[in-house]
Design a protein around this motif. Structure first.
Motif, PDB file in Angstrom:
ATOM      1  N   VAL A 163     -59.912  70.682 -48.880  1.00 47.43           N
ATOM      2  CA  VAL A 163     -60.572  71.885 -49.392  1.00 47.43           C
ATOM      3  C   VAL A 163     -61.165  71.508 -50.744  1.00 47.43           C
ATOM      4  O   VAL A 163     -60.447  71.325 -51.721  1.00 47.43           O
ATOM      5  N   GLY A 164     -62.488  71.370 -50.760  1.00 51.13           N
ATOM      6  CA  GLY A 164     -63.135  70.910 -51.984  1.00 51.13           C
ATOM      7  C   GLY A 164     -62.696  69.492 -52.290  1.00 51.13           C
ATOM      8  O   GLY A 164     -62.831  68.602 -51.462  1.00 51.13           O
ATOM      9  N   ASP A 165     -62.152  69.290 -53.472  1.00 52.82           N
ATOM     10  CA  ASP A 165     -61.641  67.971 -53.848  1.00 52.82           C
ATOM     11  C   ASP A 165     -60.148  67.805 -53.522  1.00 52.82           C
ATOM     12  O   ASP A 165     -59.599  66.726 -53.676  1.00 52.82           O
ATOM     13  N   ALA A 166     -59.508  68.878 -53.074  1.00 50.34           N
ATOM     14  CA  ALA A 166     -58.058  68.841 -52.815  1.00 50.34           C
ATOM     15  C   ALA A 166     -57.781  68.418 -51.382  1.00 50.34           C
ATOM     16  O   ALA A 166     -58.417  68.898 -50.450  1.00 50.34           O
ATOM     17  N   ASN A 167     -56.816  67.521 -51.233  1.00 46.48           N
ATOM     18  CA  ASN A 167     -56.363  67.094 -49.913  1.00 46.48           C
ATOM     19  C   ASN A 167     -54.982  67.710 -49.687  1.00 46.48           C
ATOM     20  O   ASN A 167     -54.015  67.341 -50.342  1.00 46.48           O
ATOM     21  N   ILE A 168     -54.895  68.631 -48.747  1.00 44.12           N
ATOM     22  CA  ILE A 168     -53.656  69.357 -48.493  1.00 44.12           C
ATOM     23  C   ILE A 168     -52.971  68.712 -47.290  1.00 44.12           C
ATOM     24  O   ILE A 168     -53.415  68.861 -46.152  1.00 44.12           O
ATOM     25  N   GLY A 169     -51.871  68.002 -47.562  1.00 42.73           N
ATOM     26  CA  GLY A 169     -51.141  67.285 -46.509  1.00 42.73           C
ATOM     27  C   GLY A 169     -50.090  68.168 -45.868  1.00 42.73           C
ATOM     28  O   GLY A 169     -48.920  68.070 -46.194  1.00 42.73           O
ATOM     29  N   TYR A 170     -50.509  69.000 -44.948  1.00 48.41           N
ATOM     30  CA  TYR A 170     -49.563  69.911 -44.318  1.00 48.41           C
ATOM     31  C   TYR A 170     -48.653  69.205 -43.317  1.00 48.41           C
ATOM     32  O   TYR A 170     -47.585  69.699 -42.989  1.00 48.41           O
ATOM     33  N   GLY A 171     -49.025  68.037 -42.849  1.00 47.80           N
ATOM     34  CA  GLY A 171     -48.171  67.274 -41.945  1.00 47.80           C
ATOM     35  C   GLY A 171     -46.900  66.824 -42.655  1.00 47.80           C
ATOM     36  O   GLY A 171     -45.805  66.884 -42.093  1.00 47.80           O
ATOM     37  N   LEU A 172     -47.029  66.370 -43.893  1.00 50.69           N
ATOM     38  CA  LEU A 172     -45.847  65.993 -44.673  1.00 50.69           C
ATOM     39  C   LEU A 172     -44.982  67.212 -44.957  1.00 50.69           C
ATOM     40  O   LEU A 172     -43.755  67.121 -44.995  1.00 50.69           O
ATOM     41  N   PHE A 173     -45.630  68.358 -45.132  1.00 52.73           N
ATOM     42  CA  PHE A 173     -44.880  69.599 -45.334  1.00 52.73           C
ATOM     43  C   PHE A 173     -44.053  69.933 -44.100  1.00 52.73           C
ATOM     44  O   PHE A 173     -42.887  70.313 -44.202  1.00 52.73           O
ATOM     45  N   ILE A 174     -44.638  69.735 -42.914  1.00 51.17           N
ATOM     46  CA  ILE A 174     -43.905  69.972 -41.661  1.00 51.17           C
ATOM     47  C   ILE A 174     -42.704  69.032 -41.578  1.00 51.17           C
ATOM     48  O   ILE A 174     -41.601  69.447 -41.205  1.00 51.17           O
ATOM     49  N   GLN A 175     -42.884  67.767 -41.959  1.00 51.17           N
ATOM     50  CA  GLN A 175     -41.768  66.824 -41.951  1.00 51.17           C
ATOM     51  C   GLN A 175     -40.668  67.261 -42.914  1.00 51.17           C
ATOM     52  O   GLN A 175     -39.484  67.158 -42.602  1.00 51.17           O
ATOM     53  N   ASN A 176     -41.060  67.757 -44.082  1.00 46.79           N
ATOM     54  CA  ASN A 176     -40.067  68.214 -45.059  1.00 46.79           C
ATOM     55  C   ASN A 176     -39.314  69.442 -44.554  1.00 46.79           C
ATOM     56  O   ASN A 176     -38.123  69.594 -44.832  1.00 46.79           O
ATOM     57  N   ILE A 177     -39.989  70.300 -43.815  1.00 44.69           N
ATOM     58  CA  ILE A 177     -39.310  71.461 -43.226  1.00 44.69           C
ATOM     59  C   ILE A 177     -38.265  70.988 -42.213  1.00 44.69           C
ATOM     60  O   ILE A 177     -37.137  71.498 -42.186  1.00 44.69           O
ATOM     61  N   ILE A 178     -38.616  70.000 -41.395  1.00 43.55           N
ATOM     62  CA  ILE A 178     -37.662  69.461 -40.426  1.00 43.55           C
ATOM     63  C   ILE A 178     -36.489  68.810 -41.149  1.00 43.55           C
ATOM     64  O   ILE A 178     -35.332  68.980 -40.753  1.00 43.55           O
ATOM     65  N   ASP A 179     -36.760  68.065 -42.242  1.00 44.74           N
ATOM     66  CA  ASP A 179     -35.681  67.507 -43.071  1.00 44.74           C
ATOM     67  C   ASP A 179     -34.729  68.609 -43.515  1.00 44.74           C
ATOM     68  O   ASP A 179     -33.507  68.485 -43.398  1.00 44.74           O
ATOM     69  N   PHE A 180     -35.299  69.679 -44.044  1.00 46.79           N
ATOM     70  CA  PHE A 180     -34.495  70.784 -44.561  1.00 46.79           C
ATOM     71  C   PHE A 180     -33.636  71.402 -43.466  1.00 46.79           C
ATOM     72  O   PHE A 180     -32.445  71.661 -43.665  1.00 46.79           O
ATOM     73  N   ILE A 181     -34.217  71.619 -42.295  1.00 49.66           N
ATOM     74  CA  ILE A 181     -33.478  72.240 -41.192  1.00 49.66           C
ATOM     75  C   ILE A 181     -32.299  71.363 -40.784  1.00 49.66           C
ATOM     76  O   ILE A 181     -31.194  71.860 -40.555  1.00 49.66           O
ATOM     77  N   ILE A 182     -32.504  70.054 -40.711  1.00 46.36           N
ATOM     78  CA  ILE A 182     -31.420  69.152 -40.324  1.00 46.36           C
ATOM     79  C   ILE A 182     -30.312  69.163 -41.378  1.00 46.36           C
ATOM     80  O   ILE A 182     -29.121  69.263 -41.052  1.00 46.36           O
ATOM     81  N   VAL A 183     -30.680  69.072 -42.655  1.00 44.75           N
ATOM     82  CA  VAL A 183     -29.673  69.088 -43.726  1.00 44.75           C
ATOM     83  C   VAL A 183     -28.933  70.419 -43.732  1.00 44.75           C
ATOM     84  O   VAL A 183     -27.696  70.458 -43.835  1.00 44.75           O
ATOM     85  N   ALA A 184     -29.656  71.523 -43.610  1.00 43.10           N
ATOM     86  CA  ALA A 184     -29.020  72.842 -43.609  1.00 43.10           C
ATOM     87  C   ALA A 184     -28.061  72.979 -42.429  1.00 43.10           C
ATOM     88  O   ALA A 184     -26.957  73.521 -42.571  1.00 43.10           O
ATOM     89  N   PHE A 185     -28.447  72.461 -41.267  1.00 43.85           N
ATOM     90  CA  PHE A 185     -27.577  72.535 -40.098  1.00 43.85           C
ATOM     91  C   PHE A 185     -26.315  71.701 -40.300  1.00 43.85           C
ATOM     92  O   PHE A 185     -25.216  72.136 -39.962  1.00 43.85           O
ATOM     93  N   CYS A 186     -26.456  70.523 -40.873  1.00 39.37           N
ATOM     94  CA  CYS A 186     -25.278  69.678 -41.139  1.00 39.37           C
ATOM     95  C   CYS A 186     -24.347  70.341 -42.146  1.00 39.37           C
ATOM     96  O   CYS A 186     -23.123  70.302 -41.979  1.00 39.37           O
ATOM     97  N   ILE A 187     -24.892  70.950 -43.178  1.00 43.99           N
ATOM     98  CA  ILE A 187     -24.065  71.661 -44.161  1.00 43.99           C
ATOM     99  C   ILE A 187     -23.380  72.842 -43.491  1.00 43.99           C
ATOM    100  O   ILE A 187     -22.197  73.110 -43.739  1.00 43.99           O
ATOM    101  N   PHE A 188     -24.087  73.547 -42.623  1.00 41.84           N
ATOM    102  CA  PHE A 188     -23.491  74.659 -41.882  1.00 41.84           C
ATOM    103  C   PHE A 188     -22.294  74.169 -41.073  1.00 41.84           C
ATOM    104  O   PHE A 188     -21.225  74.780 -41.083  1.00 41.84           O
ATOM    105  N   LEU A 189     -22.464  73.050 -40.354  1.00 37.55           N
ATOM    106  CA  LEU A 189     -21.368  72.513 -39.552  1.00 37.55           C
ATOM    107  C   LEU A 189     -20.194  72.087 -40.434  1.00 37.55           C
ATOM    108  O   LEU A 189     -19.034  72.317 -40.082  1.00 37.55           O
ATOM    109  N   LEU A 190     -20.489  71.490 -41.580  1.00 35.87           N
ATOM    110  CA  LEU A 190     -19.437  71.068 -42.500  1.00 35.87           C
ATOM    111  C   LEU A 190     -18.649  72.263 -43.016  1.00 35.87           C
ATOM    112  O   LEU A 190     -17.414  72.264 -42.994  1.00 35.87           O
TER     113      LEU A 190
END
Length: 127
Positions: free
Chosen positions: A62-89
């Motif tokens: 967008v203009g001069d900005a490059n918005i990497g939403y794919g990395l954001f999706i990966q970070n969301i998956i990271d968060f879900i896995i960590v949150a699930f492991c903490i939930f199980l713990l």
């Protein structure tokens, strides 16, 4: 000023603070493992299932900005896995505590007086 430093020293040397510091360090290492799992195993598999999409390269300019939403999706998956492991713990810890609470406490050892009174009672019963 020395009062504040002494209070801080007392606070920092408490067992809970040290336990928390160890938890943060282990959590950071666990986060790296989860990120590696997501980046190197899960996302390539998801990319294959979705037709060869490489999520790390998904971006919108967008203009001069490059918005990497794919990395954001990966970070969301990271968060879900960590949150699930903490939930199980936490679930495991809570069930362990619940079992401890449910376990009946052992009867306390009778005092010397109680032992003597019991002997007297038994002697009187036998006569």
């Amino acid at each position: 000023m020395s009062k504040i430093l002494n209070e801080f020293k007392d606070f920092a040397m408490r067992g809970n603070v040290l336990d928390m510091a160890v938890g943060v360090i282990i959590g950071a290492a666990f986060g790296k493992i989860v990120s590696s799992l997501v980046d190197n195993i899960l996302m390539p598999l998801i990319g294959t299932v979705t037709g060869g999409i490489d999520f790390s390269k998904l971006a919108v300019t967008v203009g001069d900005a490059n918005i990497g939403y794919g990395l954001f999706i990966q970070n969301i998956i990271d968060f879900i896995i960590v949150a699930f492991c903490i939930f199980l713990l936490i679930k495991g810890i809570n069930s362990f505590k619940k079992k401890e609470e449910e376990a009946p406490a052992a009867a306390p050892e009778p005092s010397t007086e109680e032992k003597l009174l019991t002997e007297i009672r038994d002697l009187l019963k036998n006569k």
